[in-house]
Motif scaffolding. Structure first.
Motif, PDB file in Angstrom:
ATOM      1  N   PRO A 195     -19.855 -23.271  -5.779  1.00  0.00           N
ATOM      2  CA  PRO A 195     -20.342 -22.094  -6.557  1.00  0.00           C
ATOM      3  C   PRO A 195     -19.341 -21.040  -6.865  1.00  0.00           C
ATOM      4  O   PRO A 195     -19.078 -20.513  -7.919  1.00  0.00           O
ATOM      5  CB  PRO A 195     -21.600 -21.570  -5.512  1.00  0.00           C
ATOM      6  CG  PRO A 195     -22.002 -22.610  -4.750  1.00  0.00           C
ATOM      7  CD  PRO A 195     -20.658 -23.359  -4.380  1.00  0.00           C
ATOM      8  N   THR A 196     -18.122 -20.917  -5.853  1.00  0.00           N
ATOM      9  CA  THR A 196     -17.125 -19.852  -6.350  1.00  0.00           C
ATOM     10  C   THR A 196     -16.336 -20.199  -7.521  1.00  0.00           C
ATOM     11  O   THR A 196     -15.699 -19.527  -8.123  1.00  0.00           O
ATOM     12  CB  THR A 196     -16.442 -19.694  -5.080  1.00  0.00           C
ATOM     13  OG1 THR A 196     -15.807 -20.806  -4.660  1.00  0.00           O
ATOM     14  CG2 THR A 196     -17.087 -18.983  -3.865  1.00  0.00           C
ATOM     15  N   ILE A 197     -16.291 -21.380  -7.768  1.00  0.00           N
ATOM     16  CA  ILE A 197     -15.206 -21.805  -8.952  1.00  0.00           C
ATOM     17  C   ILE A 197     -16.257 -22.519  -9.983  1.00  0.00           C
ATOM     18  O   ILE A 197     -15.638 -23.066 -11.040  1.00  0.00           O
ATOM     19  CB  ILE A 197     -14.286 -22.736  -8.583  1.00  0.00           C
ATOM     20  CG1 ILE A 197     -14.941 -24.042  -7.803  1.00  0.00           C
ATOM     21  CG2 ILE A 197     -13.123 -22.159  -7.759  1.00  0.00           C
ATOM     22  CD1 ILE A 197     -13.799 -25.135  -7.644  1.00  0.00           C
ATOM     23  N   ARG A 198     -17.615 -22.382 -10.047  1.00  0.00           N
ATOM     24  CA  ARG A 198     -18.284 -23.106 -10.923  1.00  0.00           C
ATOM     25  C   ARG A 198     -18.019 -22.778 -12.496  1.00  0.00           C
ATOM     26  O   ARG A 198     -18.012 -23.516 -13.318  1.00  0.00           O
ATOM     27  CB  ARG A 198     -19.811 -22.952 -10.421  1.00  0.00           C
ATOM     28  CG  ARG A 198     -20.843 -23.951 -11.184  1.00  0.00           C
ATOM     29  CD  ARG A 198     -22.240 -23.797 -10.247  1.00  0.00           C
ATOM     30  NE  ARG A 198     -22.506 -24.996  -9.654  1.00  0.00           N
ATOM     31  CZ  ARG A 198     -23.530 -25.180  -8.877  1.00  0.00           C
ATOM     32  NH1 ARG A 198     -23.921 -24.078  -8.203  1.00  0.00           N
ATOM     33  NH2 ARG A 198     -23.586 -26.499  -8.229  1.00  0.00           N
ATOM     34  N   GLY A 199     -18.146 -21.418 -12.540  1.00  0.00           N
ATOM     35  CA  GLY A 199     -17.787 -20.856 -14.036  1.00  0.00           C
ATOM     36  C   GLY A 199     -16.590 -21.382 -14.620  1.00  0.00           C
ATOM     37  O   GLY A 199     -16.796 -22.102 -15.614  1.00  0.00           O
ATOM     38  N   GLU A 200     -15.471 -21.468 -14.055  1.00  0.00           N
ATOM     39  CA  GLU A 200     -14.178 -21.739 -14.464  1.00  0.00           C
ATOM     40  C   GLU A 200     -14.252 -23.316 -15.040  1.00  0.00           C
ATOM     41  O   GLU A 200     -13.596 -23.782 -15.980  1.00  0.00           O
ATOM     42  CB  GLU A 200     -12.935 -21.395 -13.777  1.00  0.00           C
ATOM     43  CG  GLU A 200     -12.980 -21.835 -12.407  1.00  0.00           C
ATOM     44  CD  GLU A 200     -11.671 -21.158 -11.482  1.00  0.00           C
ATOM     45  OE1 GLU A 200     -10.732 -21.600 -11.649  1.00  0.00           O
ATOM     46  OE2 GLU A 200     -12.160 -20.239 -10.817  1.00  0.00           O
TER      47      GLU A 200
END
Length: 419
Positions: A66-71
């Motif tokens: 989840p911590t890198i999902r956006g990028e």
């Protein structure tokens, strides 16, 4: 690290304590399987070029942390070319942010509520371009006082209150949307998108597709362009005419697929009067957002996009020059998603069916026995499918979709040879 226990992902998308009926996620962060921060960073060269092939398989196997999902989503949705450098992407990001602000400024000039820290939920203008409503603001009255409004402006103003109503209803179980600023981001993005997409504008369901972008990408403009790229894939589903809805094309393909892989079920549905497969509209329109928990729907989406990934789409979206087009032909097949590679092997002139059609087919296949024995009418079909909410396994559904896709392509190929 290997051997470490799986970590539940619910904590990354906090639910309001009073919402006790929200399905819990089945997705867990699995060390060694889920795409981690470390593995993601290791996939880049020193100047920032991404080896996308290293990430696609891992995403399919275990999703994205989840911590890198956006990028990661920005790459999966082809906002960026994997071969671009850090510097090139930063430049493109700045240009897009500036472009979004210009679009938002145009909308603000027409209707100053956009970007003002407020949004509307009541109609402000009637379908008669020269008529006010009881809720018309001074802004609208001022617009009307200057003479007849352009049809594009009228059509857009008619959509704004519906966007507001949907924003208030979207993902309200999440703590994230307790903050007014996040609701405003969602309304502004959808209002700007409705302005630029004069063909589709805004339809119910689009807020469900946009909401995760707001949550995953901190900058409003970045979330807008991620949503805009997603809509390039899905906008056909929302395109309506006086006699048809865009998603009908996928429904007819779903009927065709089901007839091939489960002819008995297809015949039963036809007998019940469900041969148009309208009971599956919601699944296709909002990509299973209602059938899965919030976290599981994100997991499902990223697996779908990894499987369907086509590196050429970035340039198709950016209107490539001849030089860029020639570069595309030299790409390695390993840079395409597994589902896309299977479609490419077919070498047909027809547009490949999206994986979403096979996902719905996999759900129907899974419920085939129950549908055949318990469904005595369309109401029963709808009830059986509604009861799956929160009980589906995203990974299992994706794997079954791939299996059915292969089966369908094989049978379609065999039928083609006999005709």
């Amino acid at each position: 690290m290997w051997g470490a226990p799986a970590e539940p992902a619910d904590s990354y998308y906090e639910v309001r304590p009073e919402c006790t009926d929200v399905p819990t996620t089945k997705f867990k962060i699995r060390p060694g399987k889920t795409l981690s921060v470390r593995k993601w960073q290791a996939a880049f060269s020193p100047d920032g070029q991404l080896d996308i092939s290293k990430t696609l398989g891992r995403i399919h196997r275990g999703g994205i942390h989840p911590t890198i999902r956006g990028e990661v989503w920005e790459f999966l949705l082809c906002c960026f070319d994997p071969r671009s450098t850090y510097e090139e992407r930063e430049q493109l990001r700045l240009e897009r942010r500036e472009q979004y602000e210009k679009l938002k400024a145009v909308c603000h000039e027409i209707f100053p509520v956009v970007g003002s820290g407020q949004f509307i939920t009541a109609p402000v203008i009637s379908e008669d371009a020269g008529a006010e409503t009881p809720n018309s603001t001074e802004i609208v009255k001022d617009l009307l006082s200057k003479g007849p409004l352009d049809k594009r402006i009228v059509d857009w103003l008619l959509l704004l209150h519906q966007i507001g109503l949907d924003v208030k209803r979207t993902d309200r179980s999440l703590v994230f949307y307790e903050k007014q600023e996040n609701l405003l981001k969602l309304w502004d993005i959808l209002a700007v998108y409705a302005w630029i997409d004069t063909d589709v504008g805004y339809c119910q369901g689009m807020s469900d597709l946009c909401s995760p972008m707001i949550i995953l990408l901190e900058h409003e403009a970045d979330a807008f362009w991620c949503f805009e790229r997603l809509m390039r894939r899905l906008r056909g589903n929302f395109r309506c005419t006086a006699s048809s809805v865009g998603v009908e094309s996928q429904l007819s393909h779903l009927a065709m697929v089901t007839q091939v892989i489960d002819p008995k079920l297809h015949q039963h549905l036809e007998t019940l009067g469900g041969g148009d497969y309208l009971f599956a509209v919601r699944m296709l329109m909002v990509l299973f957002r209602r059938e899965f928990s919030f976290c599981d729907s994100l997991y499902l989406w990223e697996m779908m996009w990894a499987l369907e990934y086509d590196p050429d789409l970035f340039y198709l979206y950016e209107e490539p020059s001849m030089e860029e087009s020639s570069k595309l032909k030299s790409r390695s097949m390993r840079n395409y998603g597994k589902f896309e590679r299977e479609n490419m092997k077919m070498k047909t002139e027809e547009t490949p069916l999206p994986i979403s059609v096979f996902l719905v087919a996999s759900v129907l296949k899974d419920k085939s026995t129950q549908l055949l024995h318990e469904a005595r009418g369309l109401d029963d079909v709808v009830k059986i499918l509604n009861d799956i909410t929160g009980s589906l396994d995203a990974k299992k559904a994706c794997n079954e979709a791939i299996r059915l896709h292969k089966k369908y392509l094989k049978k379609a190929s065999q039928q083609g040879k006999t005709t």
